[in-house]
Design a protein around this motif. Structure first.
Motif, PDB file in Angstrom:
ATOM      1  N   LYS A   8    -103.180  30.099 -30.026  1.00 62.24           N
ATOM      2  CA  LYS A   8    -101.727  29.970 -29.915  1.00 62.24           C
ATOM      3  C   LYS A   8    -101.292  29.071 -28.763  1.00 62.24           C
ATOM      4  CE  LYS A   8    -100.340  34.340 -32.083  1.00 62.24           C
ATOM      5  NZ  LYS A   8     -99.570  35.594 -31.920  1.00 62.24           N
ATOM      6  N   SER A   9    -102.174  28.799 -27.802  1.00 62.75           N
ATOM      7  CA  SER A   9    -101.785  27.962 -26.673  1.00 62.75           C
ATOM      8  C   SER A   9    -103.018  27.415 -25.990  1.00 62.75           C
ATOM      9  CB  SER A   9    -100.944  28.759 -25.661  1.00 62.75           C
ATOM     10  OG  SER A   9    -101.741  29.699 -24.966  1.00 62.75           O
ATOM     11  N   ALA A  10    -102.814  26.329 -25.226  1.00 65.58           N
ATOM     12  CA  ALA A  10    -103.926  25.733 -24.496  1.00 65.58           C
ATOM     13  C   ALA A  10    -104.366  26.611 -23.334  1.00 65.58           C
ATOM     14  CB  ALA A  10    -103.522  24.352 -23.984  1.00 65.58           C
ATOM     15  N   LEU A  11    -103.454  27.423 -22.810  1.00 63.70           N
ATOM     16  CA  LEU A  11    -103.771  28.307 -21.689  1.00 63.70           C
ATOM     17  C   LEU A  11    -103.117  29.650 -21.935  1.00 63.70           C
ATOM     18  CD1 LEU A  11    -104.964  28.755 -18.860  1.00 63.70           C
ATOM     19  CD2 LEU A  11    -102.806  27.922 -17.915  1.00 63.70           C
ATOM     20  N   THR A  12    -103.921  30.686 -22.013  1.00 64.69           N
ATOM     21  CA  THR A  12    -103.417  32.042 -22.226  1.00 64.69           C
ATOM     22  C   THR A  12    -103.855  32.928 -21.070  1.00 64.69           C
ATOM     23  OG1 THR A  12    -103.490  31.819 -24.631  1.00 64.69           O
ATOM     24  CG2 THR A  12    -103.445  34.051 -23.754  1.00 64.69           C
ATOM     25  N   ALA A  13    -102.908  33.630 -20.468  1.00 63.52           N
ATOM     26  CA  ALA A  13    -103.212  34.567 -19.393  1.00 63.52           C
ATOM     27  C   ALA A  13    -103.199  35.987 -19.950  1.00 63.52           C
ATOM     28  CB  ALA A  13    -102.186  34.441 -18.269  1.00 63.52           C
ATOM     29  N   ILE A  14    -104.184  36.774 -19.559  1.00 65.95           N
ATOM     30  CA  ILE A  14    -104.262  38.182 -19.955  1.00 65.95           C
ATOM     31  C   ILE A  14    -104.004  39.032 -18.724  1.00 65.95           C
ATOM     32  CG2 ILE A  14    -105.708  39.990 -20.919  1.00 65.95           C
ATOM     33  CD1 ILE A  14    -107.261  37.900 -22.411  1.00 65.95           C
ATOM     34  N   GLU A  15    -102.970  39.852 -18.808  1.00 68.02           N
ATOM     35  CA  GLU A  15    -102.564  40.664 -17.670  1.00 68.02           C
ATOM     36  C   GLU A  15    -101.931  41.951 -18.172  1.00 68.02           C
ATOM     37  OE1 GLU A  15     -99.158  40.570 -14.130  1.00 68.02           O
ATOM     38  OE2 GLU A  15     -99.600  38.783 -15.293  1.00 68.02           O
ATOM     39  N   ASP A  16    -102.487  43.090 -17.740  1.00 71.12           N
ATOM     40  CA  ASP A  16    -101.910  44.393 -18.072  1.00 71.12           C
ATOM     41  C   ASP A  16    -101.638  44.531 -19.572  1.00 71.12           C
ATOM     42  OD1 ASP A  16    -101.957  44.986 -15.381  1.00 71.12           O
ATOM     43  OD2 ASP A  16     -99.889  44.385 -15.049  1.00 71.12           O
ATOM     44  N   ALA A  17    -102.655  44.264 -20.382  1.00 73.57           N
ATOM     45  CA  ALA A  17    -102.567  44.389 -21.850  1.00 73.57           C
ATOM     46  C   ALA A  17    -101.496  43.483 -22.446  1.00 73.57           C
ATOM     47  CB  ALA A  17    -102.307  45.831 -22.257  1.00 73.57           C
ATOM     48  N   SER A  18    -101.211  42.382 -21.772  1.00 73.28           N
ATOM     49  CA  SER A  18    -100.214  41.428 -22.253  1.00 73.28           C
ATOM     50  C   SER A  18    -100.826  40.038 -22.307  1.00 73.28           C
ATOM     51  CB  SER A  18     -98.991  41.419 -21.337  1.00 73.28           C
ATOM     52  OG  SER A  18     -98.052  40.445 -21.729  1.00 73.28           O
ATOM     53  N   LEU A  19    -100.523  39.279 -23.366  1.00 73.55           N
ATOM     54  CA  LEU A  19    -100.933  37.892 -23.493  1.00 73.55           C
ATOM     55  C   LEU A  19     -99.736  37.000 -23.198  1.00 73.55           C
ATOM     56  CD1 LEU A  19    -102.960  38.089 -26.836  1.00 73.55           C
ATOM     57  CD2 LEU A  19    -103.871  38.103 -24.517  1.00 73.55           C
ATOM     58  N   GLN A  20     -99.912  36.047 -22.297  1.00 74.64           N
ATOM     59  CA  GLN A  20     -98.851  35.118 -21.940  1.00 74.64           C
ATOM     60  C   GLN A  20     -99.315  33.706 -22.299  1.00 74.64           C
ATOM     61  OE1 GLN A  20     -97.786  35.751 -17.823  1.00 74.64           O
ATOM     62  NE2 GLN A  20     -97.909  37.972 -18.045  1.00 74.64           N
ATOM     63  N   TYR A  21     -98.495  33.008 -23.100  1.00 75.23           N
ATOM     64  CA  TYR A  21     -98.889  31.713 -23.654  1.00 75.23           C
ATOM     65  C   TYR A  21     -98.202  30.575 -22.901  1.00 75.23           C
ATOM     66  CZ  TYR A  21    -100.366  34.759 -27.443  1.00 75.23           C
ATOM     67  OH  TYR A  21    -100.950  35.757 -28.171  1.00 75.23           O
ATOM     68  N   TYR A  22     -99.023  29.613 -22.434  1.00 74.69           N
ATOM     69  CA  TYR A  22     -98.527  28.495 -21.648  1.00 74.69           C
ATOM     70  C   TYR A  22     -98.919  27.170 -22.300  1.00 74.69           C
ATOM     71  CZ  TYR A  22     -98.133  31.985 -17.889  1.00 74.69           C
ATOM     72  OH  TYR A  22     -97.824  33.097 -17.140  1.00 74.69           O
ATOM     73  N   HIS A  23     -98.159  26.112 -21.961  1.00 78.68           N
ATOM     74  CA  HIS A  23     -98.604  24.766 -22.271  1.00 78.68           C
ATOM     75  C   HIS A  23     -98.068  23.827 -21.194  1.00 78.68           C
ATOM     76  CE1 HIS A  23     -94.554  24.253 -24.063  1.00 78.68           C
ATOM     77  NE2 HIS A  23     -94.739  22.961 -23.860  1.00 78.68           N
ATOM     78  N   VAL A  24     -98.643  22.639 -21.146  1.00 78.93           N
ATOM     79  CA  VAL A  24     -98.263  21.645 -20.144  1.00 78.93           C
ATOM     80  C   VAL A  24     -97.491  20.527 -20.827  1.00 78.93           C
ATOM     81  CG1 VAL A  24     -99.112  19.957 -18.476  1.00 78.93           C
ATOM     82  CG2 VAL A  24    -100.235  22.186 -18.679  1.00 78.93           C
ATOM     83  N   SER A  25     -96.354  20.167 -20.244  1.00 75.43           N
ATOM     84  CA  SER A  25     -95.548  19.060 -20.741  1.00 75.43           C
ATOM     85  C   SER A  25     -95.222  18.153 -19.559  1.00 75.43           C
ATOM     86  CB  SER A  25     -94.259  19.573 -21.391  1.00 75.43           C
ATOM     87  OG  SER A  25     -93.442  18.502 -21.806  1.00 75.43           O
ATOM     88  N   GLY A  26     -95.787  16.931 -19.566  1.00 71.25           N
ATOM     89  CA  GLY A  26     -95.570  16.030 -18.439  1.00 71.25           C
ATOM     90  C   GLY A  26     -96.153  16.611 -17.167  1.00 71.25           C
ATOM     91  N   ASP A  27     -95.304  16.829 -16.167  1.00 67.99           N
ATOM     92  CA  ASP A  27     -95.762  17.385 -14.893  1.00 67.99           C
ATOM     93  C   ASP A  27     -95.462  18.875 -14.761  1.00 67.99           C
ATOM     94  OD1 ASP A  27     -93.031  17.355 -14.653  1.00 67.99           O
ATOM     95  OD2 ASP A  27     -92.962  16.270 -12.752  1.00 67.99           O
ATOM     96  N   LEU A  29     -95.708  23.082 -16.014  1.00 71.85           N
ATOM     97  CA  LEU A  29     -96.364  24.193 -16.699  1.00 71.85           C
ATOM     98  C   LEU A  29     -95.271  25.096 -17.256  1.00 71.85           C
ATOM     99  CD1 LEU A  29     -98.942  25.879 -17.362  1.00 71.85           C
ATOM    100  CD2 LEU A  29     -98.562  27.054 -15.174  1.00 71.85           C
ATOM    101  N   LEU A  30     -95.308  25.359 -18.581  1.00 73.88           N
ATOM    102  CA  LEU A  30     -94.237  26.075 -19.261  1.00 73.88           C
ATOM    103  C   LEU A  30     -94.774  27.345 -19.911  1.00 73.88           C
ATOM    104  CD1 LEU A  30     -92.641  23.022 -21.085  1.00 73.88           C
ATOM    105  CD2 LEU A  30     -91.947  23.979 -18.883  1.00 73.88           C
ATOM    106  N   LEU A  31     -94.002  28.422 -19.794  1.00 77.28           N
ATOM    107  CA  LEU A  31     -94.278  29.653 -20.528  1.00 77.28           C
ATOM    108  C   LEU A  31     -93.533  29.579 -21.847  1.00 77.28           C
ATOM    109  CD1 LEU A  31     -95.371  32.595 -20.684  1.00 77.28           C
ATOM    110  CD2 LEU A  31     -93.203  33.314 -19.646  1.00 77.28           C
ATOM    111  N   GLU A  32     -94.293  29.649 -22.966  1.00 75.58           N
ATOM    112  CA  GLU A  32     -93.653  29.517 -24.269  1.00 75.58           C
ATOM    113  C   GLU A  32     -93.603  30.816 -25.064  1.00 75.58           C
ATOM    114  OE1 GLU A  32     -95.736  26.539 -26.412  1.00 75.58           O
ATOM    115  OE2 GLU A  32     -97.704  27.427 -26.093  1.00 75.58           O
TER     116      GLU A  32
END
Length: 211
Positions: A8-27, A29-32
């Motif tokens: 679902k994303s190039a970078l996924t963080a796993i924290e407290d049973a939660s998945l957070q999806y990120y991507h990079v646009s230009g300069d 870092l965005l949470l999507e």
């Protein structure tokens, strides 16, 4: 917190049973989006987390909005504003007295709103919102609404480390001028641990070895 590349994303963080999806646009870092056993949220205007390179004294404001669902029973409208400042520069002493120099501290304040209603049969998480809120709409809502959530985050970044070395997060609900349900969490991602988990990041590994 752990980081992976998921479909679902190039970078996924796993924290407290939660998945957070990120991507990079230009300069930036965005949470999507994010999901956990109760919620699934996708931001049509992602939340900007950081811009690179970070510069001491830099200040930025932004806003975000999107849709979500709760337990497949409620559909959610998510929106909010963010205020970010690189407000500190200096030496960081970690637990165990390890010392890092030239560390930047980034302070982020997020104010968010969640509106809910029974989920409709044709609900589409990725469908465009009919009237997406603008920045001024969200600022007006902050002044007028009686309930919203505030999250204040401090992150400490050190050269040679891909991720924050230290992160402190406090979240609470504002209801009619009263602060309720406050939670606080602190995370340490030691440079030694980052070095061990990033064998292909040759640029940062070289900086860590030098330091």
């Amino acid at each position: 917190m752990q980081y992976f590349a998921y479909p679902k994303s190039a970078l996924t963080a796993i924290e407290d049973a939660s998945l957070q999806y990120y991507h990079v646009s230009g300069d930036s870092l965005l949470l999507e989006g994010y999901e956990n056993p109760l919620n699934l949220v996708w931001l049509q205007k992602p939340e900007e987390i950081m811009t690179f390179p970070a510069v001491y004294g830099e200040k930025k404001t932004g806003w975000f909005y999107g849709k979500g669902k709760y337990c497949d029973r409620l559909e959610l409208d998510i929106s909010g504003a963010t205020y970010r400042e690189v407000d500190g520069y200096g030496t960081l002493i970690l637990p165990g007295n390890d010392t890092l120099s030239n560390v930047l501290r980034v302070n982020t304040l997020k104010i968010s709103f969640t509106d809910s209603r029974p989920i409709s049969s044709g609900f589409d998480l990725h469908a465009s919102m009919e009237t997406p809120p603008g920045h001024n709409d969200i600022l007006q809502r902050i002044d007028q609404d009686s309930i919203y959530t505030i999250t204040e985050t401090y992150r400490w970044y050190s050269e040679g480390c891909r991720y924050p070395v230290l992160e402190a997060v406090k979240s609470w609900t504002e209801l009619n001028g009263n602060s309720l349900n406050a939670t606080e969490k602190t995370y340490v991602y030691h440079p030694f641990d980052q070095k061990a988990e990033l064998p292909l990041d040759t640029a940062n590994l070289a900086l860590l070895e030098k330091k």
